[in-house]
Write a protein that holds these residues in place. Structure first.
Motif, PDB file in Angstrom:
ATOM      1  N   VAL A 131       5.799  29.783   6.855  1.00 13.14           N
ATOM      2  CA  VAL A 131       5.111  29.504   5.590  1.00 13.14           C
ATOM      3  C   VAL A 131       4.110  30.608   5.277  1.00 13.14           C
ATOM      4  CG1 VAL A 131       3.496  27.929   4.456  1.00 13.14           C
ATOM      5  CG2 VAL A 131       5.459  27.020   5.704  1.00 13.14           C
ATOM      6  N   ALA A 132       3.348  31.037   6.268  1.00 12.45           N
ATOM      7  CA  ALA A 132       2.353  32.092   6.047  1.00 12.45           C
ATOM      8  C   ALA A 132       2.999  33.368   5.541  1.00 12.45           C
ATOM      9  CB  ALA A 132       1.583  32.363   7.337  1.00 12.45           C
ATOM     10  N   GLU A 133       4.231  33.634   5.983  1.00 15.72           N
ATOM     11  CA  GLU A 133       4.901  34.887   5.642  1.00 15.72           C
ATOM     12  C   GLU A 133       5.299  34.955   4.172  1.00 15.72           C
ATOM     13  OE1 GLU A 133       5.900  38.672   6.822  1.00 15.72           O
ATOM     14  OE2 GLU A 133       4.962  37.108   8.033  1.00 15.72           O
ATOM     15  N   VAL A 134       5.604  33.803   3.552  1.00 15.61           N
ATOM     16  CA  VAL A 134       6.187  33.843   2.203  1.00 15.61           C
ATOM     17  C   VAL A 134       5.389  33.108   1.131  1.00 15.61           C
ATOM     18  CG1 VAL A 134       8.532  34.119   3.067  1.00 15.61           C
ATOM     19  CG2 VAL A 134       7.660  31.813   2.660  1.00 15.61           C
ATOM     20  N   ALA A 135       4.500  32.202   1.520  1.00 22.54           N
ATOM     21  CA  ALA A 135       3.881  31.317   0.527  1.00 22.54           C
ATOM     22  C   ALA A 135       2.726  31.989  -0.223  1.00 22.54           C
ATOM     23  CB  ALA A 135       3.378  30.039   1.194  1.00 22.54           C
ATOM     24  N   ASP A 136       2.639  31.696  -1.512  1.00 21.10           N
ATOM     25  CA  ASP A 136       1.468  32.076  -2.308  1.00 21.10           C
ATOM     26  C   ASP A 136       0.351  31.062  -2.120  1.00 21.10           C
ATOM     27  OD1 ASP A 136       2.662  34.364  -3.756  1.00 21.10           O
ATOM     28  OD2 ASP A 136       3.964  32.830  -4.610  1.00 21.10           O
ATOM     29  N   ARG A 137       0.750  29.782  -2.012  1.00 21.60           N
ATOM     30  CA  ARG A 137      -0.203  28.714  -1.742  1.00 21.60           C
ATOM     31  C   ARG A 137       0.398  27.786  -0.700  1.00 21.60           C
ATOM     32  NH1 ARG A 137      -1.912  24.969  -5.899  1.00 21.60           N
ATOM     33  NH2 ARG A 137       0.229  25.102  -6.692  1.00 21.60           N
ATOM     34  N   VAL A 138      -0.489  27.073  -0.008  1.00 23.57           N
ATOM     35  CA  VAL A 138      -0.073  26.142   1.041  1.00 23.57           C
ATOM     36  C   VAL A 138      -0.737  24.800   0.780  1.00 23.57           C
ATOM     37  CG1 VAL A 138      -0.079  25.637   3.512  1.00 23.57           C
ATOM     38  CG2 VAL A 138       0.163  28.002   2.727  1.00 23.57           C
ATOM     39  N   CYS A 139       0.075  23.731   0.876  1.00 25.39           N
ATOM     40  CA  CYS A 139      -0.434  22.365   0.778  1.00 25.39           C
ATOM     41  C   CYS A 139      -0.261  21.700   2.133  1.00 25.39           C
ATOM     42  CB  CYS A 139       0.338  21.594  -0.296  1.00 25.39           C
ATOM     43  SG  CYS A 139      -0.053  19.828  -0.379  1.00 25.39           S
ATOM     44  N   VAL A 140      -1.349  21.197   2.693  1.00 19.18           N
ATOM     45  CA  VAL A 140      -1.315  20.498   3.978  1.00 19.18           C
ATOM     46  C   VAL A 140      -1.360  19.003   3.707  1.00 19.18           C
ATOM     47  CG1 VAL A 140      -2.412  20.194   6.223  1.00 19.18           C
ATOM     48  CG2 VAL A 140      -2.574  22.402   5.059  1.00 19.18           C
ATOM     49  N   LEU A 141      -0.334  18.291   4.180  1.00 14.00           N
ATOM     50  CA  LEU A 141      -0.289  16.838   4.042  1.00 14.00           C
ATOM     51  C   LEU A 141      -0.614  16.177   5.367  1.00 14.00           C
ATOM     52  CD1 LEU A 141       2.896  16.012   1.904  1.00 14.00           C
ATOM     53  CD2 LEU A 141       0.520  16.056   1.157  1.00 14.00           C
ATOM     54  N   GLY A 142      -1.254  15.030   5.279  1.00 13.67           N
ATOM     55  CA  GLY A 142      -1.534  14.233   6.463  1.00 13.67           C
ATOM     56  C   GLY A 142      -1.737  12.794   6.054  1.00 13.67           C
ATOM     57  N   GLY A 143      -0.976  11.891   6.637  1.00 15.98           N
ATOM     58  CA  GLY A 143      -1.118  10.486   6.300  1.00 15.98           C
ATOM     59  C   GLY A 143      -0.857  10.171   4.843  1.00 15.98           C
ATOM     60  N   GLY A 144       0.045  10.931   4.233  1.00 15.69           N
ATOM     61  CA  GLY A 144       0.401  10.679   2.840  1.00 15.69           C
ATOM     62  C   GLY A 144      -0.617  11.172   1.833  1.00 15.69           C
ATOM     63  N   ALA A 145      -1.534  12.032   2.253  1.00 15.42           N
ATOM     64  CA  ALA A 145      -2.563  12.554   1.363  1.00 15.42           C
ATOM     65  C   ALA A 145      -2.677  14.066   1.528  1.00 15.42           C
ATOM     66  CB  ALA A 145      -3.922  11.908   1.659  1.00 15.42           C
ATOM     67  N   VAL A 146      -3.141  14.737   0.482  1.00 10.23           N
ATOM     68  CA  VAL A 146      -3.378  16.183   0.546  1.00 10.23           C
ATOM     69  C   VAL A 146      -4.677  16.425   1.307  1.00 10.23           C
ATOM     70  CG1 VAL A 146      -3.823  18.270  -0.788  1.00 10.23           C
ATOM     71  CG2 VAL A 146      -2.137  16.618  -1.602  1.00 10.23           C
ATOM     72  N   ALA A 200      -5.531  19.688   2.448  1.00 11.18           N
ATOM     73  CA  ALA A 200      -6.022  21.020   2.066  1.00 11.18           C
ATOM     74  C   ALA A 200      -4.982  21.670   1.189  1.00 11.18           C
ATOM     75  CB  ALA A 200      -6.274  21.884   3.302  1.00 11.18           C
ATOM     76  N   ILE A 201      -5.441  22.521   0.278  1.00  8.63           N
ATOM     77  CA  ILE A 201      -4.521  23.292  -0.550  1.00  8.63           C
ATOM     78  C   ILE A 201      -5.224  24.577  -0.968  1.00  8.63           C
ATOM     79  CG2 ILE A 201      -5.187  22.147  -2.707  1.00  8.63           C
ATOM     80  CD1 ILE A 201      -2.146  22.407  -3.490  1.00  8.63           C
ATOM     81  N   GLY A 202      -4.496  25.666  -0.939  1.00 10.36           N
ATOM     82  CA  GLY A 202      -5.080  26.954  -1.322  1.00 10.36           C
ATOM     83  C   GLY A 202      -4.198  28.085  -0.839  1.00 10.36           C
ATOM     84  N   THR A 203      -4.717  29.296  -0.872  1.00 10.13           N
ATOM     85  CA  THR A 203      -3.966  30.438  -0.371  1.00 10.13           C
ATOM     86  C   THR A 203      -3.772  30.285   1.138  1.00 10.13           C
ATOM     87  OG1 THR A 203      -5.907  31.774   0.151  1.00 10.13           O
ATOM     88  CG2 THR A 203      -5.045  31.914  -2.115  1.00 10.13           C
ATOM     89  N   PRO A 204      -2.767  30.953   1.710  1.00  9.00           N
ATOM     90  CA  PRO A 204      -2.600  30.872   3.164  1.00  9.00           C
ATOM     91  C   PRO A 204      -3.871  31.238   3.927  1.00  9.00           C
ATOM     92  CG  PRO A 204      -0.640  31.845   2.194  1.00  9.00           C
ATOM     93  CD  PRO A 204      -1.655  31.715   1.079  1.00  9.00           C
ATOM     94  N   ALA A 205      -4.568  32.279   3.484  1.00  2.00           N
ATOM     95  CA  ALA A 205      -5.798  32.680   4.182  1.00  2.00           C
ATOM     96  C   ALA A 205      -6.850  31.578   4.114  1.00  2.00           C
ATOM     97  CB  ALA A 205      -6.341  33.971   3.584  1.00  2.00           C
ATOM     98  N   ASP A 206      -7.030  30.993   2.928  1.00  2.00           N
ATOM     99  CA  ASP A 206      -8.039  29.943   2.781  1.00  2.00           C
ATOM    100  C   ASP A 206      -7.710  28.727   3.646  1.00  2.00           C
ATOM    101  OD1 ASP A 206      -9.482  31.449   0.968  1.00  2.00           O
ATOM    102  OD2 ASP A 206      -8.606  30.494  -0.802  1.00  2.00           O
ATOM    103  N   VAL A 207      -6.433  28.344   3.648  1.00  2.00           N
ATOM    104  CA  VAL A 207      -6.040  27.140   4.377  1.00  2.00           C
ATOM    105  C   VAL A 207      -6.020  27.377   5.877  1.00  2.00           C
ATOM    106  CG1 VAL A 207      -4.107  25.562   4.822  1.00  2.00           C
ATOM    107  CG2 VAL A 207      -4.757  26.122   2.467  1.00  2.00           C
ATOM    108  N   PHE A 208      -5.406  28.468   6.318  1.00  2.00           N
ATOM    109  CA  PHE A 208      -5.219  28.664   7.749  1.00  2.00           C
ATOM    110  C   PHE A 208      -6.484  29.103   8.470  1.00  2.00           C
ATOM    111  CE2 PHE A 208      -0.569  29.407   6.630  1.00  2.00           C
ATOM    112  CZ  PHE A 208      -0.206  28.127   7.010  1.00  2.00           C
ATOM    113  N   TYR A 209      -7.461  29.647   7.741  1.00  2.00           N
ATOM    114  CA  TYR A 209      -8.722  30.018   8.377  1.00  2.00           C
ATOM    115  C   TYR A 209      -9.755  28.902   8.310  1.00  2.00           C
ATOM    116  CZ  TYR A 209      -7.490  34.875   9.327  1.00  2.00           C
ATOM    117  OH  TYR A 209      -6.906  36.012   9.832  1.00  2.00           O
ATOM    118  N   ALA A 210      -9.418  27.790   7.630  1.00  2.00           N
ATOM    119  CA  ALA A 210     -10.340  26.663   7.587  1.00  2.00           C
ATOM    120  C   ALA A 210     -10.436  26.041   8.979  1.00  2.00           C
ATOM    121  CB  ALA A 210      -9.852  25.625   6.581  1.00  2.00           C
TER     122      ALA A 210
END
Length: 274
Positions: free
Chosen positions: A203-218, A220-230
């Motif tokens: 996902v990091a290699e190709v995505a412009d944005r990433v949405c993280v789901l957990g328990g049926g809810a969003v 985190a969402i944002g650029t790969p850098a914003d999401v993966f460095y959180a």
């Protein structure tokens, strides 16, 4: 084509003792021309979410909007031509005696003339670097080749948005690399791509944005850098390597997420050697 989910909730087996809430009020926008990665653990709601994008699943509550219009007011067949969904292991649905005939099946169902059908088959197979397979039996192909043929069958319908649910699951590294290359080519051709994956590096290699789901809810969402460095988000290998190198030693390089960026960061940290 812009798709918006507004406070979408989905309950399986509602009104029964077996009711399960898979989505608990998800709001998300798929922007035209982007690659959106959807990640999360097993049972997080990823597959349920993407099946709402073309109304294979209907929301228990909330709205799905396509270019601002309520998707429920649209012709479902037309919507599913515009938003193509490739399930996990789509090669299990191959059935025709040749690859060309398999890929041609869906365009023929659209009522296109034979010349248009053949052109779509040629373009779809070409985009997947699979034109040389046209005359072969799909049952004589490797796993990666069959996966590409199955995806070509959806691409031949000319979707504006392509949803790939775990597209590289079970494939060897070479086939995985081929499919990631396909996502890059699709974006360059103007197709919006939504990719569901457990593989964070993918996902990091190709995505412009990433949405993280957990328990049926969003979550985190944002650029790969914003999401993966959180602090609260999972991190792919490239981010862990970059963190080990130390961002303070990477002036002007930002926060590496993709493989090539991390290599550049490592070379910079090593004084340009290697």
């Amino acid at each position: 084509m812009k798709i918006e989910l507004r406070d979408v909730r989905h309950v399986y087996s509602p009104g029964t003792p077996f009711a399960v809430e898979a989505l608990g009020g998800v709001s998300l926008t798929v922007e035209p021309g982007e690659v959106l990665g959807v990640i999360g653990g097993t049972g997080s709601g990823k597959s349920t979410l993407v099946q709402h994008l073309n109304l294979l699943l209907l929301p228990t509550s909330g709205q799905v909007l396509v270019d601002g219009a309520d998707a429920l007011s649209m012709d479902r067949t037309a919507l599913r031509r515009r938003v193509g969904l490739v399930f996990q292991t789509p090669e299990q649905g191959l059935f025709a005696p040749t690859v060309e005939e398999d890929v041609a099946f869906a365009p023929r169902r659209l009522g296109l003339d034979e010349g248009e059908v053949r052109e779509r088959v040629r373009e779809a197979l070409g985009l997947l670097d699979a034109g040389h397979l046209a005359g072969r039996s799909p049952f004589a192909l490797s796993g990666g080749e069959r996966r590409r043929v199955a995806i070509a069958g959806v691409l031949a319908m000319g979707p504006e948005v392509l949803v790939l649910d775990e597209p590289t699951a079970g494939l060897d590294p070479t086939a995985r690399g081929d499919l990631i290359g396909l996502v890059v080519r699709l974006k360059a051709s103007g197709v919006t791509v939504v990719i569901v994956s457990h593989d964070l590096d993918e996902v990091a290699e190709v995505a412009d944005r990433v949405c993280v789901l957990g328990g049926g809810a969003v979550r985190a969402i944002g650029t790969p850098a914003d999401v993966f460095y959180a602090d609260t988000s999972p991190a792919p290998t490239t981010v862990r390597v970059a963190a080990a190198v130390g961002e303070r030693r990477l002036p002007g390089l930002g926060r590496p997420v993709r493989y090539g960026e991390t290599l550049a960061a490592l070379r910079s940290a090593m004084g340009g050697t290697g």
